[in-house]
Design a protein around this motif. Structure first.
Motif, PDB file in Angstrom:
ATOM      1  N   ALA A   1       0.807  -1.647   0.132  1.00 37.19           N
ATOM      2  CA  ALA A   1       0.231   0.008  -0.164  1.00 37.19           C
ATOM      3  C   ALA A   1       0.422   1.329   0.005  1.00 37.19           C
ATOM      4  CB  ALA A   1      -0.729   0.229   1.161  1.00 37.19           C
ATOM      5  N   LEU A   2       1.814   1.708   0.537  1.00 38.00           N
ATOM      6  CA  LEU A   2       2.865   2.811   0.742  1.00 38.00           C
ATOM      7  C   LEU A   2       3.250   3.030  -0.930  1.00 38.00           C
ATOM      8  CD1 LEU A   2       4.922   4.496   2.055  1.00 38.00           C
ATOM      9  CD2 LEU A   2       6.355   2.970   2.908  1.00 38.00           C
ATOM     10  N   THR A   3       3.699   1.651  -1.106  1.00 39.18           N
ATOM     11  CA  THR A   3       4.282   1.706  -2.862  1.00 39.18           C
ATOM     12  C   THR A   3       3.903   2.040  -2.925  1.00 39.18           C
ATOM     13  OG1 THR A   3       6.470  -0.296  -1.923  1.00 39.18           O
ATOM     14  CG2 THR A   3       5.675   0.091  -4.324  1.00 39.18           C
TER      15      THR A   3
ATOM     16  N   LEU B   1       1.227   3.980  -3.289  1.00 41.67           N
ATOM     17  CA  LEU B   1       1.191   5.962  -2.818  1.00 41.67           C
ATOM     18  C   LEU B   1       2.075   6.296  -3.002  1.00 41.67           C
ATOM     19  CD1 LEU B   1      -0.577   7.607  -1.341  1.00 41.67           C
ATOM     20  CD2 LEU B   1       0.823   7.284   1.326  1.00 41.67           C
ATOM     21  N   VAL B   2       3.194   5.535  -3.578  1.00 42.43           N
ATOM     22  CA  VAL B   2       4.013   6.754  -4.162  1.00 42.43           C
ATOM     23  C   VAL B   2       4.124   6.586  -4.906  1.00 42.43           C
ATOM     24  CG1 VAL B   2       6.651   6.867  -4.057  1.00 42.43           C
ATOM     25  CG2 VAL B   2       5.325   6.202  -1.586  1.00 42.43           C
TER      26      VAL B   2
ATOM     27  N   SER C   1       1.417   6.590  -6.816  1.00 43.24           N
ATOM     28  CA  SER C   1       0.182   7.194  -7.322  1.00 43.24           C
ATOM     29  C   SER C   1       0.567   8.588  -7.195  1.00 43.24           C
ATOM     30  CB  SER C   1      -0.547   7.117  -6.728  1.00 43.24           C
ATOM     31  OG  SER C   1      -1.158   5.588  -7.218  1.00 43.24           O
ATOM     32  N   VAL C   2       1.347   9.068  -6.129  1.00 42.76           N
ATOM     33  CA  VAL C   2       1.694  10.642  -6.335  1.00 42.76           C
ATOM     34  C   VAL C   2       3.084  11.046  -7.700  1.00 42.76           C
ATOM     35  CG1 VAL C   2       3.335  12.436  -5.092  1.00 42.76           C
ATOM     36  CG2 VAL C   2       1.892  10.469  -3.564  1.00 42.76           C
TER      37      VAL C   2
ATOM     38  N   ALA D   1       3.469  15.624  -0.031  1.00 38.59           N
ATOM     39  CA  ALA D   1       3.473  14.677  -0.062  1.00 38.59           C
ATOM     40  C   ALA D   1       4.325  13.893   0.918  1.00 38.59           C
ATOM     41  CB  ALA D   1       3.589  13.460  -1.553  1.00 38.59           C
TER      42      ALA D   1
ATOM     43  N   ILE E   1       3.685  11.223   4.531  1.00 37.92           N
ATOM     44  CA  ILE E   1       4.114   9.380   3.831  1.00 37.92           C
ATOM     45  C   ILE E   1       4.873   9.438   5.554  1.00 37.92           C
ATOM     46  CG2 ILE E   1       5.635   8.377   3.070  1.00 37.92           C
ATOM     47  CD1 ILE E   1       3.853   9.608   0.595  1.00 37.92           C
TER      48      ILE E   1
ATOM     49  N   GLN F   1       3.588   9.370   8.780  1.00 39.76           N
ATOM     50  CA  GLN F   1       3.615   8.030   9.019  1.00 39.76           C
ATOM     51  C   GLN F   1       3.570   6.798   9.503  1.00 39.76           C
ATOM     52  OE1 GLN F   1       0.006   7.344   8.898  1.00 39.76           O
ATOM     53  NE2 GLN F   1      -0.456  10.112   9.168  1.00 39.76           N
TER      54      GLN F   1
END
Length: 212
Positions: free
Chosen positions: A167-169, A171-172, A174-175, A199, A203, A206
């Motif tokens: 999910a973290l990957t 997110l990055v 997607s940004v 961003a 990140i 978190q």
């Protein structure tokens, strides 16, 4: 007797030729770019163009790989950083700089170009770009998983243990893709950098702040 020189002229600049060709391919696609248009833009005869690149298809493929591979280099360099915060920062910031390079050294974004719908007998541009993006994503995912597994010092242990690496990957990624779209729409570098820094800050927060 004067012996005639064959092939490309002495002043031939391969990098410049690839840049000029990429501009045409990006605007018109491979099928829509004629050999005549290429020779005129590059200042080469047809025989010189073939001597340098083998064929129109050879020039197209070299142009695609030359500029698309820059994105792979961003990830290769970023994941070599010593901590995950810097990895994410490098990917976001370096991507913005790549998306907004000056036109005299960059033909534009391949993703939004006409070349994305074209292919030669050996290179399907869309499939190639998809493979490249998949490689980038897997490279980042492996680095995130390593950071969590090894318990990098800057990560809060409790928080990191609950992080979904995929999910973290995502997110990055997607940004990065969003920044690319904004760049194609004409957003200035400073505006994109501000978004990338925010961003990155969110990140990292978190990853480093224990849950309340």
């Amino acid at each position: 007797m004067h012996q005639r020189t064959r092939g490309r002229p002495r002043a031939f600049d391969r990098d410049r030729a690839i840049l000029e060709a990429a501009r045409l391919f990006w605007r018109r696609g491979y099928s829509g770019t004629s050999t005549r248009a290429l020779t005129e833009a590059l200042g080469l005869s047809t025989s010189s163009l073939y001597a340098a690149f083998g064929s129109k298809a050879g020039l197209f493929e070299e142009a695609v790989r030359t500029y698309a591979e820059r994105y792979r280099e961003i990830y290769q360099q970023a994941v070599a950083e010593r901590d995950l915060r810097t990895v994410v920062e490098r990917i976001l910031i370096d991507s913005v700089h790549e998306f907004t390079r000056p036109s005299d050294v960059n033909p534009g974004c391949l993703l939004s170009s006409a070349a994305m719908t074209d292919r030669t007998s050996t290179l399907d541009t869309s499939a190639y770009y998809a493979e490249l993006q998949g490689w980038n994503e897997q490279t980042l995912l492996a680095r995130v998983e390593r950071a969590i597994r090894d318990g990098e010092p800057e990560l809060d242990e409790e928080v990191a243990a609950g992080v979904d690496a995929a999910a973290l990957t995502g997110l990055v990624q997607s940004v990065v893709h969003g920044l690319s779209v904004q760049a194609n729409l004409g957003t200035a570098r400073e505006g994109l950098l501000a978004t990338a820094r925010l961003a990155h800050k969110l990140i990292c927060r978190q990853l480093t702040s224990p849950a309340s």
